[in-house]
Scaffold this active site. Structure first.
Site, PDB file in Angstrom:
ATOM      1  N   LYS A   1       0.814  -1.222   0.000  1.00 46.85           N
ATOM      2  CA  LYS A   1       0.000   0.000   0.000  1.00 46.85           C
ATOM      3  C   LYS A   1       0.852   1.279   0.000  1.00 46.85           C
ATOM      4  CE  LYS A   1      -4.191  -1.818   2.146  1.00 46.85           C
ATOM      5  NZ  LYS A   1      -5.233  -1.556   3.129  1.00 46.85           N
ATOM      6  N   ASP A   8     -10.359   2.765   1.832  1.00 44.17           N
ATOM      7  CA  ASP A   8     -10.545   2.281   3.207  1.00 44.17           C
ATOM      8  C   ASP A   8     -11.223   3.347   4.066  1.00 44.17           C
ATOM      9  OD1 ASP A   8      -9.541  -0.267   2.897  1.00 44.17           O
ATOM     10  OD2 ASP A   8      -7.482   0.280   3.419  1.00 44.17           O
TER      11      ASP A   8
HETATM   12  P1  NAP Z   1      -1.401  -2.823  10.860  1.00 43.91           P
HETATM   13  O1  NAP Z   1      -1.091  -1.691   9.954  1.00 43.91           O
HETATM   14  O2  NAP Z   1      -0.407  -3.903  11.043  1.00 43.91           O
HETATM   15  O3  NAP Z   1      -1.719  -2.202  12.305  1.00 43.91           O
HETATM   16  C1  NAP Z   1      -2.058  -2.995  13.399  1.00 43.91           C
HETATM   17  C2  NAP Z   1      -2.058  -2.163  14.667  1.00 43.91           C
HETATM   18  O4  NAP Z   1      -2.428  -3.020  15.718  1.00 43.91           O
HETATM   19  C3  NAP Z   1      -0.678  -1.593  14.998  1.00 43.91           C
HETATM   20  O5  NAP Z   1      -0.801  -0.318  15.568  1.00 43.91           O
HETATM   21  C4  NAP Z   1      -0.164  -2.589  16.027  1.00 43.91           C
HETATM   22  O6  NAP Z   1       0.694  -2.045  16.995  1.00 43.91           O
HETATM   23  C5  NAP Z   1      -1.431  -2.991  16.723  1.00 43.91           C
HETATM   24  N1  NAP Z   1      -1.288  -4.297  17.335  1.00 43.91           N
HETATM   25  C6  NAP Z   1      -0.989  -5.460  16.719  1.00 43.91           C
HETATM   26  N2  NAP Z   1      -0.922  -6.461  17.612  1.00 43.91           N
HETATM   27  C7  NAP Z   1      -1.184  -5.919  18.812  1.00 43.91           C
HETATM   28  C8  NAP Z   1      -1.250  -6.440  20.137  1.00 43.91           C
HETATM   29  N3  NAP Z   1      -1.068  -7.733  20.367  1.00 43.91           N
HETATM   30  N4  NAP Z   1      -1.532  -5.587  21.142  1.00 43.91           N
HETATM   31  C9  NAP Z   1      -1.713  -4.292  20.911  1.00 43.91           C
HETATM   32  N5  NAP Z   1      -1.667  -3.730  19.672  1.00 43.91           N
HETATM   33  C10 NAP Z   1      -1.404  -4.536  18.647  1.00 43.91           C
HETATM   34  O7  NAP Z   1      -2.746  -3.540  10.441  1.00 43.91           O
HETATM   35  P2  NAP Z   1      -4.052  -2.883   9.782  1.00 43.91           P
HETATM   36  O8  NAP Z   1      -3.923  -2.929   8.293  1.00 43.91           O
HETATM   37  O9  NAP Z   1      -4.317  -1.595  10.423  1.00 43.91           O
HETATM   38  O10 NAP Z   1      -5.154  -3.961  10.153  1.00 43.91           O
HETATM   39  C11 NAP Z   1      -5.566  -4.147  11.495  1.00 43.91           C
HETATM   40  C12 NAP Z   1      -6.773  -5.066  11.544  1.00 43.91           C
HETATM   41  O11 NAP Z   1      -7.851  -4.461  10.879  1.00 43.91           O
HETATM   42  C13 NAP Z   1      -6.525  -6.401  10.844  1.00 43.91           C
HETATM   43  O12 NAP Z   1      -6.775  -7.420  11.750  1.00 43.91           O
HETATM   44  C14 NAP Z   1      -7.522  -6.500   9.732  1.00 43.91           C
HETATM   45  O13 NAP Z   1      -8.228  -7.719   9.809  1.00 43.91           O
HETATM   46  C15 NAP Z   1      -8.496  -5.382  10.012  1.00 43.91           C
HETATM   47  N6  NAP Z   1      -8.828  -4.712   8.748  1.00 43.91           N
HETATM   48  C16 NAP Z   1     -10.093  -4.889   8.275  1.00 43.91           C
HETATM   49  C17 NAP Z   1     -10.466  -4.258   7.113  1.00 43.91           C
HETATM   50  C18 NAP Z   1     -11.849  -4.459   6.587  1.00 43.91           C
HETATM   51  O14 NAP Z   1     -12.094  -4.189   5.412  1.00 43.91           O
HETATM   52  N7  NAP Z   1     -12.770  -4.877   7.405  1.00 43.91           N
HETATM   53  C19 NAP Z   1      -9.563  -3.445   6.424  1.00 43.91           C
HETATM   54  C20 NAP Z   1      -8.273  -3.277   6.955  1.00 43.91           C
HETATM   55  C21 NAP Z   1      -7.924  -3.924   8.120  1.00 43.91           C
HETATM   56  P3  NAP Z   1       2.124  -1.424  16.630  1.00 43.91           P
HETATM   57  O15 NAP Z   1       1.778  -0.070  16.093  1.00 43.91           O
HETATM   58  O16 NAP Z   1       2.811  -1.350  17.933  1.00 43.91           O
HETATM   59  O17 NAP Z   1       2.730  -2.356  15.662  1.00 43.91           O
END
Ligand code: NAP
Length: 517
Positions: free
Chosen positions: A313, A349
């Site tokens: 992305k 998004d």
């Molecule tokens: P990302 O960019 O990797 O961000 C994940 C965030 O969660 C980061 O800030 C990370 O912390 C935090 N995190 C991960 N594990 C954690 C833990 N064990 N405890 C506390 N914080 C934690 O991922 P993303 O793209 O934002 O996606 C996140 C979630 O949203 C995914 O599970 C995905 O399924 C969902 N999502 C859904 C859609 C949809 O269309 N419904 C679209 C996009 C995403 P750090 O900053 O410290 O690394």
């Protein structure tokens, strides 16, 4: 259509290999294949020595009942077959095949070494019925097109090359082999494994004789082979032409993406001559140069748009001619539109996350807790900023929450400090996701008691532990599937200018989720 002796086919075909191991199962699968496919490949090497004569005998008795062209294959193990066969075994098999079966078959697949061993000799099957095949399970050699052209010089009627596509770029040489050989002879060319999927879907539209589709998951005769149903209903392979619009999702990995299910269903419902492909991309620079940018691409195809997913992305952004203000502010592009010679980047998004929220609550001035500070949190913060919500980002790492808070004018706090003082809670962490931490929640249940709405972006599972607890605490809940559908619907609108068939996309996404591990 039929695969005649001298006729060059004009319509694409989906050929189902029969790969069952026992005689009864093999014959039952043959009947199924005859019903659902356009041609049937009898993989006779799947049969043991005791079953093979029985199948051939019973096949002779039912020839009159079969309606589709038959391809016979008797492949040795080292070339992807199931039997240990030296060249004498293979020659004897073909020489002993009863004449009525030789008359009945449309094609016999002879591996290249068998064809070469017959130089100057009378073939056991007339050359006009022979496919000369060559497989490479290690990779796709640079000289594949030249190799296929050399094979076309041999007396066999059809050239077949099947090679392992280690990377998407390998598809270029497979398509080139089709282009070069199809001028002289019918050709079958395909890339095995997921990176090769575009060749399996598009080969017939680009001049190949046929593509292979398994009768059911698990009955594939090679890695990465879709089913007949997927080729026909999901990708509509038999209806595509060189002019068809191409869309796709780039990511690594893309195998579990729900986007092909949603977008292909939408394109079909809208009656568009189009297909949407999973594109396993490991190098964005090379991909844009060779497949996307009209001035430099090496594939002559009607590419119109791309979904962009993890990990590309950000990496896609320097390659775009225009990036929308919203995508720039989120710092990520999830949608590319190919317009004329130019590439435009958008981020759906933001609209995707906000549309389901807007439908259930007015976020203006609302106190919102955003959990997590990654990509989806940025999209959510951008959308909430537009709506004038009072946002606090709760994360585990101040190095991530700080810059986000600064950019979007939100508060920032440690995740564990959240004590329920928000009207809307939005989970943008993967905590609770299947394959990551299913059954866990990012918050203790007591933190939810005062939140009227809890929104979890995770869509697999549909009901996360967070949502389950929120429901138990009497909160309204919103799952991530609605965002998944809304961001895809927005992409459809950007690419086609048409109103997206949201109901069709939702049904396809739900059906797809059921089949996920
Ligand atoms: P990302 O960019 O990797 O961000 C994940 C965030 O969660 C980061 O800030 C990370 O912390 C935090 N995190 C991960 N594990 C954690 C833990 N064990 N405890 C506390 N914080 C934690 O991922 P993303 O793209 O934002 O996606 C996140 C979630 O949203 C995914 O599970 C995905 O399924 C969902 N999502 C859904 C859609 C949809 O269309 N419904 C679209 C996009 C995403 P750090 O900053 O410290 O690394």
């Amino acid at each position: 259509m039929t695969l005649g002796k001298t006729q060059t086919p004009t319509l694409p075909l989906i050929c189902a290999p029969v790969t069952e191991r026992g005689a009864a199962d093999f014959l039952a699968a043959l009947d199924d294949a005859d019903r659902v496919a356009d041609a049937v490949e009898l993989r006779l090497d799947y049969l043991g020595a005791e079953d093979l004569p029985e199948v051939l005998d019973r096949l002779r008795a039912r020839l009159g009942r079969l309606s589709k062209p038959l391809i016979f294959t008797f492949r040795p193990r080292e070339q992807g077959g199931q039997r240990d066969l030296d060249i004498c075994d293979r020659l004897s098999f073909w020489r002993e095949l009863p004449p009525d079966l030789i008359r009945a078959l449309a094609y016999a697949d002879f591996e290249l070494d068998l064809v070469e061993s017959l130089a100057g000799a009378a073939p056991p099957v007339p050359w006009a019925k022979v496919i000369c095949s060559w497989h490479d399970f290690g990779g796709t050699p640079d000289d594949l097109p030249a190799r296929a052209e050399r094979m076309a010089q041999l007396p066999a009627a059809v050239v077949k090359v099947a090679t392992r596509a280690r990377r998407l770029g390998d598809c270029l040489r497979v398509f080139e082999a089709i282009d070069r050989v199809s001028r002289a002879k019918p050709v079958i060319a395909l890339g095995m494994e997921l990176p090769g999927l575009p060749t399996r879907v598009l080969a017939p539209a680009r001049g190949a004789l046929l593509t292979f589709g398994a009768l059911r998951p698990g009955a594939e005769s090679a890695a990465g082979q879709p089913t007949v149903g997927e080729l026909r209903e999901l990708y509509r392979a038999g209806r595509l032409s060189r002019a068809s619009e191409i869309y796709g999702v780039i990511g690594h990995p893309v195998g579990h993406s729900r986007s092909p299910a949603m977008h292909n269903a939408a394109l079909a419902a809208a009656g568009r001559d189009a297909v949407y492909l999973p594109l396993e991309v490991d190098d964005v620079d090379e991909f844009v140069r060779d497949f996307v940018r009209p001035a430099t691409r090496r594939l002559d195809w009607n590419l119109r748009g791309l979904s962009v997913t993890i990990p590309h992305k950000l990496a896609i952004m320097p390659h775009l001619d225009v990036v929308s203000a919203e995508a720039a502010s989120v710092g990520a592009v999830n949608t590319v539109i190919v317009e004329g010679g130019k590439l435009r980047g958008e981020n759906t998004d933001v609209a995707g996350a906000m549309r389901p929220l807007d439908e259930v609550i007015d976020a203006r001035g609302a106190r919102v807790a955003v959990l997590g500070a990654g990509g989806s949190a940025r999209a959510v913060c951008a959308g909430l900023q537009e709506r004038g919500a009072q946002v606090t980002v709760y994360g585990r790492d101040t190095r991530r929450t700080g810059p986000l808070a600064e950019q979007f004018g939100t508060g920032a706090a440690p995740l564990e400090s959240f004590a329920g003082n928000a009207e809307i809670v939005i989970n943008c962490t993967p905590i609770g996701m299947r394959g990551h931490s299913e059954g866990q929640s990012p918050l203790p249940p007591e933190a939810l008691a005062r939140a009227p709405l809890v929104y979890d972006l995770i869509y697999n599972p549909e009901e996360t532990e967070l949502l389950r607890q929120a429901r138990a605490a009497g909160c309204r809940t919103l799952g991530g599937l609605s965002m998944l559908i809304a961001q895809a619907a927005e992409q459809f609108r950007l690419w086609t200018g048409e109103e997206p068939p949201v109901g069709v996309m939702a049904e396809a996404a739900r059906r797809g989720l059921e089949s996920l591990p």
